[in-house]
Each structure stands twice: as structure tokens, then as C-alpha cells.
Design a protein around this motif. Structure first.
Motif, PDB file in Angstrom:
ATOM      1  N   ILE A   1     -12.465  -9.279  11.421  1.00  0.00           N
ATOM      2  CA  ILE A   1     -11.070  -8.872  11.614  1.00  0.00           C
ATOM      3  C   ILE A   1     -10.626  -8.136  10.360  1.00  0.00           C
ATOM      4  O   ILE A   1     -10.577  -8.717   9.267  1.00  0.00           O
ATOM      5  CB  ILE A   1     -10.168 -10.084  11.889  1.00  0.00           C
ATOM      6  N   TYR A   2     -10.336  -6.857  10.504  1.00  0.00           N
ATOM      7  CA  TYR A   2      -9.915  -6.013   9.390  1.00  0.00           C
ATOM      8  C   TYR A   2      -8.396  -5.851   9.429  1.00  0.00           C
ATOM      9  O   TYR A   2      -7.829  -5.552  10.489  1.00  0.00           O
ATOM     10  CB  TYR A   2     -10.556  -4.628   9.478  1.00  0.00           C
ATOM     11  N   VAL A   3      -7.757  -6.024   8.298  1.00  0.00           N
ATOM     12  CA  VAL A   3      -6.328  -5.753   8.180  1.00  0.00           C
ATOM     13  C   VAL A   3      -6.186  -4.369   7.555  1.00  0.00           C
ATOM     14  O   VAL A   3      -6.726  -4.109   6.477  1.00  0.00           O
ATOM     15  CB  VAL A   3      -5.613  -6.811   7.332  1.00  0.00           C
ATOM     16  N   MET A   4      -5.495  -3.487   8.269  1.00  0.00           N
ATOM     17  CA  MET A   4      -5.355  -2.093   7.859  1.00  0.00           C
ATOM     18  C   MET A   4      -3.894  -1.768   7.584  1.00  0.00           C
ATOM     19  O   MET A   4      -2.983  -2.432   8.094  1.00  0.00           O
ATOM     20  CB  MET A   4      -5.883  -1.170   8.963  1.00  0.00           C
ATOM     21  N   ASP A   5      -3.680  -0.727   6.795  1.00  0.00           N
ATOM     22  CA  ASP A   5      -2.339  -0.208   6.556  1.00  0.00           C
ATOM     23  C   ASP A   5      -2.261   1.172   7.194  1.00  0.00           C
ATOM     24  O   ASP A   5      -3.015   2.074   6.823  1.00  0.00           O
ATOM     25  CB  ASP A   5      -2.049  -0.105   5.058  1.00  0.00           C
TER      26      ASP A   5
ATOM     27  N   SER B   1      -2.413  10.388   5.946  1.00  0.00           N
ATOM     28  CA  SER B   1      -3.808  10.376   5.514  1.00  0.00           C
ATOM     29  C   SER B   1      -4.548   9.273   6.258  1.00  0.00           C
ATOM     30  O   SER B   1      -4.013   8.670   7.198  1.00  0.00           O
ATOM     31  CB  SER B   1      -3.899  10.157   4.002  1.00  0.00           C
ATOM     32  N   HIS B   2      -5.780   9.011   5.832  1.00  0.00           N
ATOM     33  CA  HIS B   2      -6.554   7.951   6.468  1.00  0.00           C
ATOM     34  C   HIS B   2      -5.902   6.597   6.217  1.00  0.00           C
ATOM     35  O   HIS B   2      -5.349   6.346   5.140  1.00  0.00           O
ATOM     36  CB  HIS B   2      -7.981   7.946   5.923  1.00  0.00           C
ATOM     37  N   ASP B   3      -5.965   5.725   7.208  1.00  0.00           N
ATOM     38  CA  ASP B   3      -5.429   4.382   7.049  1.00  0.00           C
ATOM     39  C   ASP B   3      -6.227   3.629   5.991  1.00  0.00           C
ATOM     40  O   ASP B   3      -7.448   3.774   5.881  1.00  0.00           O
ATOM     41  CB  ASP B   3      -5.488   3.620   8.373  1.00  0.00           C
ATOM     42  N   ASP B   4      -5.500   2.828   5.187  1.00  0.00           N
ATOM     43  CA  ASP B   4      -6.139   2.062   4.112  1.00  0.00           C
ATOM     44  C   ASP B   4      -6.641   0.720   4.648  1.00  0.00           C
ATOM     45  O   ASP B   4      -5.995   0.080   5.481  1.00  0.00           O
ATOM     46  CB  ASP B   4      -5.150   1.805   2.971  1.00  0.00           C
ATOM     47  N   VAL B   5      -7.792   0.292   4.122  1.00  0.00           N
ATOM     48  CA  VAL B   5      -8.311  -1.041   4.436  1.00  0.00           C
ATOM     49  C   VAL B   5      -7.746  -2.020   3.416  1.00  0.00           C
ATOM     50  O   VAL B   5      -7.941  -1.861   2.208  1.00  0.00           O
ATOM     51  CB  VAL B   5      -9.850  -1.069   4.389  1.00  0.00           C
TER      52      VAL B   5
ATOM     53  N   LYS C   1       0.810  -1.212   0.000  1.00  0.00           N
ATOM     54  CA  LYS C   1       0.000   0.000   0.000  1.00  0.00           C
ATOM     55  C   LYS C   1       0.847   1.267   0.000  1.00  0.00           C
ATOM     56  O   LYS C   1       0.320   2.363  -0.190  1.00  0.00           O
ATOM     57  CB  LYS C   1      -0.919   0.010   1.233  1.00  0.00           C
ATOM     58  N   ASP C   2       2.145   1.135   0.230  1.00  0.00           N
ATOM     59  CA  ASP C   2       3.021   2.300   0.290  1.00  0.00           C
ATOM     60  C   ASP C   2       3.818   2.447  -1.003  1.00  0.00           C
ATOM     61  O   ASP C   2       3.974   1.487  -1.776  1.00  0.00           O
ATOM     62  CB  ASP C   2       3.985   2.177   1.477  1.00  0.00           C
ATOM     63  N   ILE C   3       4.347   3.631  -1.213  1.00  0.00           N
ATOM     64  CA  ILE C   3       5.119   3.906  -2.431  1.00  0.00           C
ATOM     65  C   ILE C   3       6.342   3.018  -2.521  1.00  0.00           C
ATOM     66  O   ILE C   3       6.767   2.624  -3.608  1.00  0.00           O
ATOM     67  CB  ILE C   3       5.544   5.394  -2.452  1.00  0.00           C
ATOM     68  N   MET C   4       6.905   2.649  -1.374  1.00  0.00           N
ATOM     69  CA  MET C   4       8.132   1.862  -1.350  1.00  0.00           C
ATOM     70  C   MET C   4       7.872   0.376  -1.568  1.00  0.00           C
ATOM     71  O   MET C   4       8.777  -0.445  -1.423  1.00  0.00           O
ATOM     72  CB  MET C   4       8.858   2.067  -0.026  1.00  0.00           C
TER      73      MET C   4
END
Length: 804
Positions: free
Chosen positions: A70-74, A79-83, A20-23
Motif C-alpha cells: 500500500i503506497y501513500v502518494m501525494d 508534476s509527477h505525484d510524490d511517493v 509535500k506541498d509549499i503550503m
């Protein structure tokens, strides 16, 4: 009698998560929602697509529990955390796995139309014919705990009713998740009657499409037959739309262990025969030529549930003041088996698991005192520590523009110095900790030390290793390696810190083994640490000698078997932010906005700082409810309310903000546990705040009116600081023993001598020993008590409501 559900959750790890990240990585964490309410948030594991959490939770729930998500989040700082995805497990799915579910589960995409929650209060009827017209009437009364779809932390709900191609809508209630409509809608019944009446709840939006909040579907022919249906109905997601499978398997998966136990805990006197029998068995001790009941329990308990049985037994005997005798019996029975001094208590027997559980239940504060400062230092310094040449990373060093590359030897020497410094500090803390070790723990180790010394008189070294095999290998080292799992830290370690902790845990293990030569042969690169390990072994031996010393006061010995502390023992404490509102009471009169709160078995008190004089307190008997507050009320998701009876006999409410969702739920859990026996607890509450002339949640104008949502007194988190519940522990042991009846009988005959002298094989029809015979009688009586106390079967689900 109490009926409750206990949900055990272990979130082990994830794999193949999407970046989910640029890296090209993610910072994943998990949120656990039970009945659509956030209960747990794991720590974030940084920069990985295969995170390991290993976090365990046990939640006590009300019997209305229906699902766990159970949700896995980033996590994203900007900004808002991604689902990333979610896993949903229903009560019915868990019922198919009575021993618990364990395995990998693929994450599914989060569909907004399936993210529904809450209930709606409806009255649906088909009254008698009027003027030759047959009508279908639906009265929409109110709803509660609807999903929050707007930025203000609320919704603007309205109801849409569909029947036979016709649609009607209610008015919109602005900014409320607890709307009240009290509107009646009529549809002319078709001939023949249409099949379905669909009641949908929507969030109205001025710009863009309205958001779906859930629906209820009724069978109209069923309504015709019944005449009327009224009640609260749980909103269902919209599953009529076809699902796209483009993300199937591409969102990664979670490894989970989940188990649901529905328990009926009888009054404590019902368990007295079972408790007395177990206590009598422990007091009688081991007797030659007889098979002890504890031995039968050890031999018949499977590896999957041995840990749980050990915890139940330890807590039961702690409550009876016999934990010292119980552990001593386990030691004696274990040492009676064929064994070698160098492999003592290395297996996962009931003795090993019970001692391990005993240390966690009674010694966690001691563990924090000993390990806390060193663990904090390792986390804060983040020094590079590596001794394995195969893993060394060389780097540039120097100053003022003069750089050179460190040699491998320099890196290893630097790592040795850092690790030796940490180990020295830790061993120094351990050596000085004997007076701080709880008396009950010292008594258990004293008995273990003596028993092993008597069993192996020619190997006096073995009695020291027996103590360190528990204290170092099963208690200190696991806590050093994963401090988050022992509540030493709130976050998991990063990769560098984790490696340092692993090496430090290895060093403590080697000191505990008291044989560094063996460790050097296994991992030769640990050789530079050998002098420090040799010194540590000498320190540890002196420490064990002091720890198990026999110069204890007689009165101290008499109280060693009990865990119960003073009545005012601290249950939870910490800083909380006080939100000022209309009203009176000691909290609202306080001038400071941030206060330090301390919850004991007597009161919730507060002051300006931990050491400052208490400026006020609320007696536990005056607390009526502890509940969450809607986000929109104060602009935060982490606010709780403590409803209490003020000095003037008026109901007051204190609004306290916590630092995170875990802190919020821990405070709520602690407050609910200590107030569990309050006779005046509320059945309903307002999740909003009274501002101006109305409640922000349901817009009621009566400040003292009945609440619009149910209180959740039964929802608590299991914790090692929990007070003992003898009836609950006895119930779980009864349930376990009940399932072992046949196995216990078979194992008894198997453990006896197969042949009885000249009489040939022993006859299995011979009478059972008194202890086992009494046990079966007690179990039978308890079964009878459960049958008498069994509540009537719930009515079969109404055929009027369709699950579509």
C-alpha cells in the motif's frame, strides 16, 4: 472444486504524514498493489496530513498471491505525484492473523532496489564431469512482467550472473518487460564448490546507472546433489544493503484492516444438506420453549464477524428465495426478547446486521435513484451551511465595492435556508420513491411493520420508527454522510461539502427518529430547522404507510424473495475509447473512436451513446480473455484488451481505454465474472500489441503465437452487484459454524431453563434437539468431503533457491 484466496482490505485513515506541498500540507491518496500489480486507487483527500478514507475492498485472487503493498502518494497537478511511503504485508504475515490484522502501521521509505516484480525462467544444472572439468551451467530462457523503469513504459533488461568471483552478462533486450534470451552460461566449479550462484536482472541505461530489477540466488551444493533445477522463479529484492533508519517513524502511519481467506469451494451438491437444513429451520419459524438455531448463531457470533455472517446468510437465502422468511424469523426472535419500543433494533444484533446488509445488497440502485440528484447538487454548489454558532465563520458580503460583514444571525439564517432546501428536495424524492423501491425490500419492511405493531399494540408509533431506524438511520444517513463509500461519488467531499452533508444526514436522522424535540434538546442550535423537521416527519409517516401497503399483486408477492434479475440485466456500462489496430471484427470496423459499452449476462454491446441503437456486440461465449495492456503500447496505463473469437473463427483483440485505474479494474473484474464459465478461456496472453512484424511485449514474430504472460481470470473485485454464489456463501457459513461447534453446544444448555421443575439442574448429557444434532452431522460430513477433496500438499520449497 475451486481454490481461491479472498483478500479483504479496509484503508481507514492516515496520520502525521509529511508535508509535500509549499503550503505545508499534502493531497494524499493510496495505491494498493497485489503481487506488484496495481488493483486499487483510493480517492484523494485534499489539503490534510491526517486523511480519512474509510474505503473497503475485497479482491478474489489466484492462490499464487504473495504480498500486498500500500503506497501513500501525494497528488500533484503540475508534476509527477510524490511517493510519501509504503506498507508491505506478505502472505506469511497475514497467515499469523487468521482473523485478520487491524491496527496502525508505520510507513517506510520506498527503496528502488526493493521495488521489484516479475519472474525469470531458468534451467540450472551441474552435468556430469567432462574431460575432468566440472562445470555449473545456467540457461537463461526468458522473463515476464518485469518492472518498468524507463519513460517509455518498458525496460531494457539484461541478466548478470555471479559465481565464485566471476561475472557474465547476457545480451540486452531493448524495450521489453517480457524478454527472451535463451542463452547458456558456464562456470567452472570451484573446489570446494562455491556457496552461491546469483542471477540478477538489470535495466540497461545509456546515461546514468543501470536499474536493479531483481535477483534469484541458488545454493550450489544443493544443485550438485539434485543435478538440475528448472522453472519460473520470482525475482527477489536486494536486501543485502544496510538500511538507513533516518526516516523511521517520520513518514507517518496508516490504519489498516486486512484479512486473507484461503478457501476451497466444493461442488454445490456437497453443500445441499447444510443449505436444506438452514432453509428448513427458517421455514419452521420460532417455536415456544425451544432454542432456535438462528438464536444460537446470533448468541455465539462475535461482534467482529457478525457483519460478515449476516452478509453470507442474506445472500444464501436470497439465492434460495427465502430471504423474506429469514428476515421475518429474525424480527420475531428479536421481538421475543425483553425490549422497549424506543430502543428497537438499535443494537448490532444479527437481526440488525442482516437487515442492514440486505438493504445494501438489494437496495443500492434504489438508494442511488433517491439520493443521487441531491448529493450531486450539494457537491456542485459547495454552499456554506452552518447552524452551530460556535462554528460560524462570518465573511464579507456586498457588491460594487460596498462591503460589510455578515452578522452571525445572517449566516445561520442563510445556512438554514440552504439546508432546508436540500432536505426538502431529498424528502420529496423519498416520498415519491415508493413505487421504485424493490418489491423484496417493501416486503421485508411490510413484515417488520406488522411484527412491531403486534408486539407493541399500545405504541403504534413504534412500527413507523422500526422501519425508519433501518431505512433512514442505517441506510440513507450513512450514504449522505459518506457518499463515496456508497458509490454515489467518485471522490471524497471537501471540508465545506462534508459539513453540509453531515448536517443533512443529521436532519434525516431526526426525521427518521420522528422526535425532533429530543434532537433540539441535545443540540439546541438545530432549533431553526424544527418546522422543516416537523413537516418532514409527517411526510415520512405517509411514505412509510404507502411503502408497507398490502395492495400488492399476488404474482408480485410470489417473486419477492429473489434477487435474480432478468438474464440481460446490466452488469456494467460506460464510455470507452477504442484504439484502432490491425485486424477485423465489429469493433475495429466502427467509425467512432469513443463508444458507450454495455455488459450484460449475454454480451458486450456498444453504440455511439447510451440511448442510441447498438451498433454491434460480442457474445460472452466468444470472449477468451480480458487483460491489461502495457503502458508503452498506447501511452496510457488504463488500456484493457478483450480477446474474442470473431465471426470467421479467427481470434481478434479489441483495445479499450478506461478513464482511470479503478475504472479499468472494475471493467476487467466485471468481464471476468460474467465469462467465468467460458470453456475456451486463454491460459496465456500478450500484454503488448502486434505492430509491424512483432509483439511489442516479447518481440515474438508470430501474431498467433502463444502469449508471454499468464492470464489473470481469477482476479476479481467483490461488489454489491455481483451475482449470487450459493456454494461460496455456504462454504463461508460452514467454516464459521465449524469453529463454533463447542460454543453452540454450551450456549444451547445455557439458554434453556437452568432448572427443570423439581428435577434440579437440567442434565447436559441429555440429547440435543433434532436441528442442532443434524447440524453437527452435516458439518461432520462436510469435513469429510473437504478431506477427500484436499489437494496434495505442495512440495517443500526447494533448498536450491536462497531467499537473500
Amino acid at each position: 472444486m475451486a481454490r481461491r484466496s479472498a483478500l479483504s482490505i479496509r484503508i481507514v485513515e492516515g496520520r502525521n504524514l509529511p508535508a509535500k506541498d509549499i503550503m505545508g500540507s499534502s493531497d494524499p491518496y493510496c495505491i494498493v498493489k497485489i503481487n506488484d500489480e496495481t488493483i486499487i486507487r483510493t480517492a484523494t483527500v485534499w489539503k490534510t496530513l491526517s486523511p480519512f478514507w474509510g474505503e473497503e475492498y475485497e479482491v478474489h485472487l489466484q492462490p499464487t498471491f504473495h504480498s500486498i503493498s500500500i503506497y501513500v502518494m501525494d497528488e500533484d497537478a503540475l508534476s509527477h505525484d510524490d511517493v510519501i511511503g509504503k506498507v508491505c504485508i506478505t502472505r506469511d504475515m497475514l497467515a499469523e492473523h487468521p482473523k485478520g490484522f487491524s491496527g496502525w502501521v508505520s510507513l517506510s521509505e520506498v527503496d528502488p532496489d526493493e521495488e521489484v516484480q516479475g519472474e525469470i525462467h531458468l534451467r540450472v544444472e551441474v552435468p556430469g564431469s567432462q574431460d575432468s572439468r566440472r562445470v555449473l551451467c545456467c540457461t537463461v530462457l526468458e522473463a515476464r512482467d518485469l518492472a518498468r523503469k524507463d519513460r517509455n513504459g518498458a525496460s531494457d533488461p539484461f541478466v548478470r550472473l555471479r559465481y565464485n568471483g566471476k561475472v557474465q552478462e547476457s545480451t540486452v533486450v531493448k524495450k521489453s518487460c517480457y524478454p527472451r534470451w535463451n542463452e547458456t552460461f558456464e562456470f567452472e566449479l570451484a573446489e570446494p564448490a562455491g556457496e552461491k550462484l546469483c542471477v540478477e536482472v538489470w535495466d540497461w541505461d545509456l546515461v546514468g546507472r543501470n536499474d536493479f530489477l531483481g535477483k534469484v540466488v541458488f545454493s550450489v551444493p544443493g544443485l550438485e546433489a539434485a543435478g538440475q533445477e528448472e522453472g519460473w522463479f520470482r525475482l527477489q529484492p536486494d536486501k543485502s544493503k544496510p538500511r538507513e533508519d533516518e526516516h523511521q517513524g517520520s513518514l507517518g502511519s496508516l490504519q489498516l484492516q486486512v484479512r486473507l481467506r484461503d478457501e476451497t469451494v466444493l461442488p454445490s451438491h456437497c453443500y445441499q444438506p447444510l443449505v436444506q437444513l438452514l432453509c428448513q429451520e427458517v421455514k419452521s419459524g420460532r417455536q415456544d420453549g425451544q432454542v432456535h438455531l438462528v438464536t444460537l448463531l446470533d448468541e455465539t457470533t462475535t461482534a467482529e464477524c457478525r457483519q460478515e455472517v449476516a452478509v453470507n446468510l442474506v445472500r444464501l437465502f436470497l439465492g434460495q428465495g427465502l430471504v423474506k422468511e429469514f428476515l421475518d424469523l429474525l424480527f420475531e426472535l428479536e421481538l421475543a426478547k425483553p425490549c422497549e419500543p424506543n430502543t428497537l433494533f438499535r443494537s448490532n444484533s444479527l437481526a440488525s446486521k442482516s437487515m442492514e446488509s440486505f438493504l445494501k445488497v438489494t437496495g443500492m440502485l434504489y438508494l442511488h435513484t433517491v439520493l443521487g440528484p441531491t448529493i450531486t447538487r450539494v457537491f456542485e454548489e459547495k454552499k456554506y451551511v452552518e447552524l452551530d454558532p460556535g462554528k460560524v465563520e462570518v465573511k464579507d458580503v456586498g457588491c460594487s465595492g460596498l462591503h460589510r460583514v455578515q452578522t452571525e444571525g445572517e449566516v445561520i439564517e442563510q445556512g438554514r435556508q440552504h439546508l432546508q432546501s436540500y432536505l426538502g428536495e431529498l424528502l420529496d424524492a423519498i416520498v415519491k420513491s415508493a413505487p421504485a423501491c424493490p418489491p423484496v425490500v417493501r416486503a421485508a419492511f411490510r413484515q417488520l411493520f406488522r411484527r412491531v405493531g403486534e408486539r407493541f399494540p399500545q405504541h403504534q408509533h413504534a412500527k413507523f420508527v422500526a422501519v425508519t431506524s433501518f431505512l433512514c438511520l442505517r441506510f440513507f444517513s450513512p450514504a449522505i454522510m459518506t457518499p463515496k463509500l456508497f458509490h454515489l461519488r467518485e471522490t471524497h467531499a471537501d471540508a465545506r461539502t462534508s459539513r453540509t452533508l453531515l448536517l443533512l444526514a443529521k436532519a434525516v436522522q431526526m426525521v427518521g427518529n420522528m422526535e425532533p424535540v429530543a434532537g433540539r434538546a441535545k443540540e439546541a442550535w438545530l432549533a431553526p430547522l424544527l418546522p422543516a423537521l416537523q413537516q418532514g416527519i409527517a411526510q415520512m409517516k405517509d411514505f412509510i404507510a404507502r411503502l408497507v401497503g398490502t395492495e400488492e399483486e399476488e404474482e408480485e408477492e410470489e417473486g419477492e424473495g429473489r434477487l435474480v434479475g432478468p438474464p440481460a440485466a446490466v452488469v456494467k456500462e460506460g464510455p470507452l475509447f477504442v484504439h484502432k489496430t490491425r485486424g477485423k471484427g465489429p469493433l475495429l470496423a466502427a467509425t467512432a473512436k469513443k463508444l458507450h459499452f454495455c455488459l450484460t449476462g449475454e454480451a458486450l454491446s456498444f453504440g455511439k451513446s447510451p440511448g442510441a441503437e447498438r451498433s454491434g456486440a460480442i457474445a460472452l461465449a466468444d470472449i477468451l480473455a480480458a487483460e491489461k495492456v502495457e503502458e508503452k503500447s498506447f501511452g496510457s496505463s488504463y488500456v484493457m484488451q478483450v480477446v474474442y473469437m470473431g465471426a470467421g473463427g479467427q481470434q481478434e483483440t479489441a483495445y479499450l481505454q478506461c478513464k482511470c485505474v479503478n475504472d479499468l479494474n472494475q471493467w476487467l473484474s466485471a468481464l471476468r465474472k460474467v465469462c467465468v464459465n467460458n470453456p475456451r478461456v486463454l491460459r496465456a496472453y500478450h500484454p503488448g500489441v502486434f505492430r509491424g512484424d512483432k509483439w511489442s511485449c516479447c518481440h515474438q514474430r508470430q501474431r498467433t503465437g502463444l502469449g508471454c504472460d499468464r492470464t489473470r481470470h481469477g482476479v476479481t473485485l467483490q461488489d454489491w452487484t455481483d451475482p449470487l454464489e450459493p456454494a461460496a456463501e455456504a462454504q463461508r457459513l460452514f467454516h464459521h459454524l465449524q469453529g463454533l461447534r463447542g460454543t453452540l453446544r454450551e450456549k444451547y444448555w445455557e439458554l434453556l431453563e437452568p432448572e427443570d421443575g423439581q428435577n434440579g439442574p437440567r442434565c447436559e448429557g441429555a440429547p440435543l434437539p433434532e436441528g442442532l444434532s443434524r447440524l453437527f452431522g452435516v458439518l461432520g460430513d462436510l469435513e469429510g468431503c473437504h478431506r477427500l477433496a484436499q489437494p496434495p500438499a505442495p512440495p517443500t520449497p526447494s533448498l536450491l533457491q536462497l531467499q537473500t
